[in-house]
Design an enzyme around this catalytic site. Structure first.
Site, PDB file in Angstrom:
ATOM      1  N   GLU B  51       0.806  -1.229   0.000  1.00 10.26           N
ATOM      2  CA  GLU B  51       0.000   0.000   0.000  1.00 10.26           C
ATOM      3  C   GLU B  51       0.838   1.278   0.000  1.00 10.26           C
ATOM      4  OE1 GLU B  51      -2.409  -0.753   3.388  1.00 10.26           O
ATOM      5  OE2 GLU B  51      -0.940  -0.045   4.819  1.00 10.26           O
ATOM      6  N   SER B  52       2.136   1.161   0.224  1.00  7.17           N
ATOM      7  CA  SER B  52       3.005   2.341   0.134  1.00  7.17           C
ATOM      8  C   SER B  52       3.148   2.817  -1.307  1.00  7.17           C
ATOM      9  CB  SER B  52       4.384   2.014   0.713  1.00  7.17           C
ATOM     10  OG  SER B  52       4.932   0.880   0.060  1.00  7.17           O
TER      11      SER B  52
END
Lengths: 266, 259
Positions: B51-52
């Site tokens: 998700e980064s």
């Protein structure tokens, strides 16, 4: 005052947060998708009234113990929380940057947060009739980020995991950027993430200013420091002692010293 | 090779469920080990997304956090976080969302928010992060976690991520069009939801695990499949690759650093 110190694991503005603590700027509403060590520190020092967030953990390590103590035991003072999901906050920053009053997205389906957060509502799509989640745009009074470089004009380059920093800056009334170095020219790739100088209010050169987080191309993430924080933050007295020694009795120069010890590992 | 830990069996069994065709949104912790083991063994072309913002990442060591530099260095591309959630997850491009949990119920509902009452919690946990939307926007959800009475509970304290709700058609009734939790891999067994009731049902027990072990670690009356088998033990190759990955990870994260 509402302040967003953003950074998604990468480029977290630790030096700026420590200066905020040294100046004792308090009664803050802090915004951030992933409040980690710096928010744990500001909360533990009693400077925070409210935190708006979507994941409050020490990344890869566990819980934020000072934040927990504030939520569970109101120490050193009660802490108001406004909790979202990552998707909601990312969309809300984008809405803020775009000058919109709210963000619309497909989210929170079946999730419990909408029952405990009055800022999670819904709208009906005027075209399809689909019910979508809506949250207010994020508009901090001040956003603070850390980046790799600024040029002499004050244009700023961010590389690597860029997180939500651009949106945090563009959604804020005032924006401050700390950088690893100031250079003559950015020499940026045409598609690079660059914040033009006129979108910023202040640039401060603080080498190592993200430590123990990292600056891609400059130094690695100091994973051991994050593991160590779990021990320090577990005890109120150990926490206060650490803050006195490493923050209150220190200045921003300490960051360069720490980062230099892991330079070359990047 | 003989001799393996329950944790290794869990990671190996979870990894086997993934294929090179999958585009996988990887959650923090146990899921990350399983996804990378799959990539390093039978699913070399699997697309791993964190998700980064890292898309198609191939780290040599397991990241300590979802935003480690190693993930960006080895990714096909890295995108801003708002784009990750809007285009890639909400856009329906994820085949498997791979999550862990602090509390789980028999219908795959997940709690990582609080133990106790939300407004006066006994334990304040980190919260949902990306999970509320990973659970509803990924085509299906895999869950991996260790069994214990503390975490496998009859009723979760908070619905961080919606699984199958009360079972049956509860998901569709809320307008969620994705399949939801379709696999649960623990340190003791492999579970799949019943096609009709959606209650997780044991389809294989790991080698050496007894029904008593199961009853001691799950807080509800367990359903077993009529066709239940034993999970095949890890192969020598699976164990070798997993142990090498863990050793590299350990060495990288324990490097002497500044205080």
């Amino acid at each position: 005052m509402t302040v967003a110190f953003e950074g998604f694991t990468h480029l977290i503005p630790h030096a700026a947060a420590h200066e905020t603590i040294r100046q004792g700027i308090g009664d803050l509403t802090l915004i951030r998708m992933t409040p980690d060590v710096i928010y744990d520190q500001m909360i533990g020092m009693g400077l925070v009234r409210k935190v708006v967030f979507s994941y409050a953990g020490n990344p890869g390590v566990g819980l934020l113990r000072r934040l927990r103590d504030a939520v569970e035991n109101a120490w050193p003072r009660p802490l108001e929380i406004e909790e979202h999901s990552h998707a909601a906050m990312a969309n809300a920053y984008e809405a803020g940057a775009a000058g919109l009053p709210m963000a619309v997205f497909r989210g929170y389906l079946g999730a419990g947060l909408k029952a405990v957060n009055p800022n999670i509502r819904s709208v009906t799509c005027p075209f399809t009739g689909e019910e979508l989640a809506a949250v207010p745009a994020i508009r901090p009074d001040v956003s603070i980020i850390h980046a790799q470089k600024a040029d002499k004009q004050g244009n700023v380059l961010i590389e690597g995991i860029v997180g939500v920093q651009k949106e945090a800056v563009l959604s804020a009334r005032a924006a401050i950027v700390t950088v690893e170095e100031v250079v003559e020219r950015l020499d940026a790739h045409p598609n690079a993430c660059v914040l033009p100088h006129w979108t910023l209010d202040a640039i401060v050169e603080v080498p190592g200013g993200a430590h123990p987080s990292y600056a891609h191309g400059y130094y690695d993430r100091d994973n051991a420091a994050y593991l160590e924080w779990d021990q320090i933050a577990a005890d109120r007295d150990a926490f206060k002692e650490w803050m006195q020694r490493h923050v209150l009795d220190a200045d921003e120069a300490i960051f360069a010293t720490r980062a230099n010890r892991i330079v070359g590992a990047a | 090779m003989t001799g393996f830990s329950p944790d290794e069996m869990m990671t190996v069994a979870a990894a086997r469920a993934l294929s090179s065709r999958d585009v996988c949104f990887v959650g923090i912790g146990a899921p990350s080990a399983a996804c990378n083991l799959a990539r390093l063994t039978h699913a070399p072309d699997i697309t791993l997304i964190y998700e980064s913002g890292t898309i198609g990442t191939a780290p040599q060591v397991l990241p300590l956090s979802i935003g480690d530099g190693e993930l960006c260095d080895t990714a096909v591309t890295t995108v801003p976080v708002p784009e990750m959630f809007r285009y890639w997850l909400q856009g329906g491009r994820i085949t498997v969302g791979f999550l862990g949990a602090a509390q789980l119920d028999r219908f795959g509902n997940i709690n990582t928010t609080v133990v106790g009452d939300y407004n006066a919690p006994k334990v304040r946990l980190p919260g949902g992060g990306g999970a509320p939307e990973i659970a509803s926007s990924s085509q299906q959800i895999f869950i991996t976690m260790k069994q214990s009475k503390r975490s496998f509970v009859p009723k979760i304290d908070f619905f961080t991520s919606f699984g199958h709700g009360n079972g049956g058609s509860h998901r569709q009734d809320l307008g969620i069009t994705t399949a939801g939790p379709s696999l649960l891999v623990t340190d003791m067994a492999v579970w799949r939801p019943d096609p009709v009731t959606k209650e997780f049902t044991v389809i294989s027990l790991h080698p050496g695990v007894t029904l008593q072990d199961m009853a001691d670690t799950v807080g509800w009356t367990i359903r077993y499949s009529d066709a239940m088998t034993e999970t095949p033990a890890p192969t020598a190759e699976e164990l070798e690759v997993l142990r090498a990955l863990k050793a590299r990870t350990q060495a990288a994260h324990n490097r002497e650093v500044a205080s």
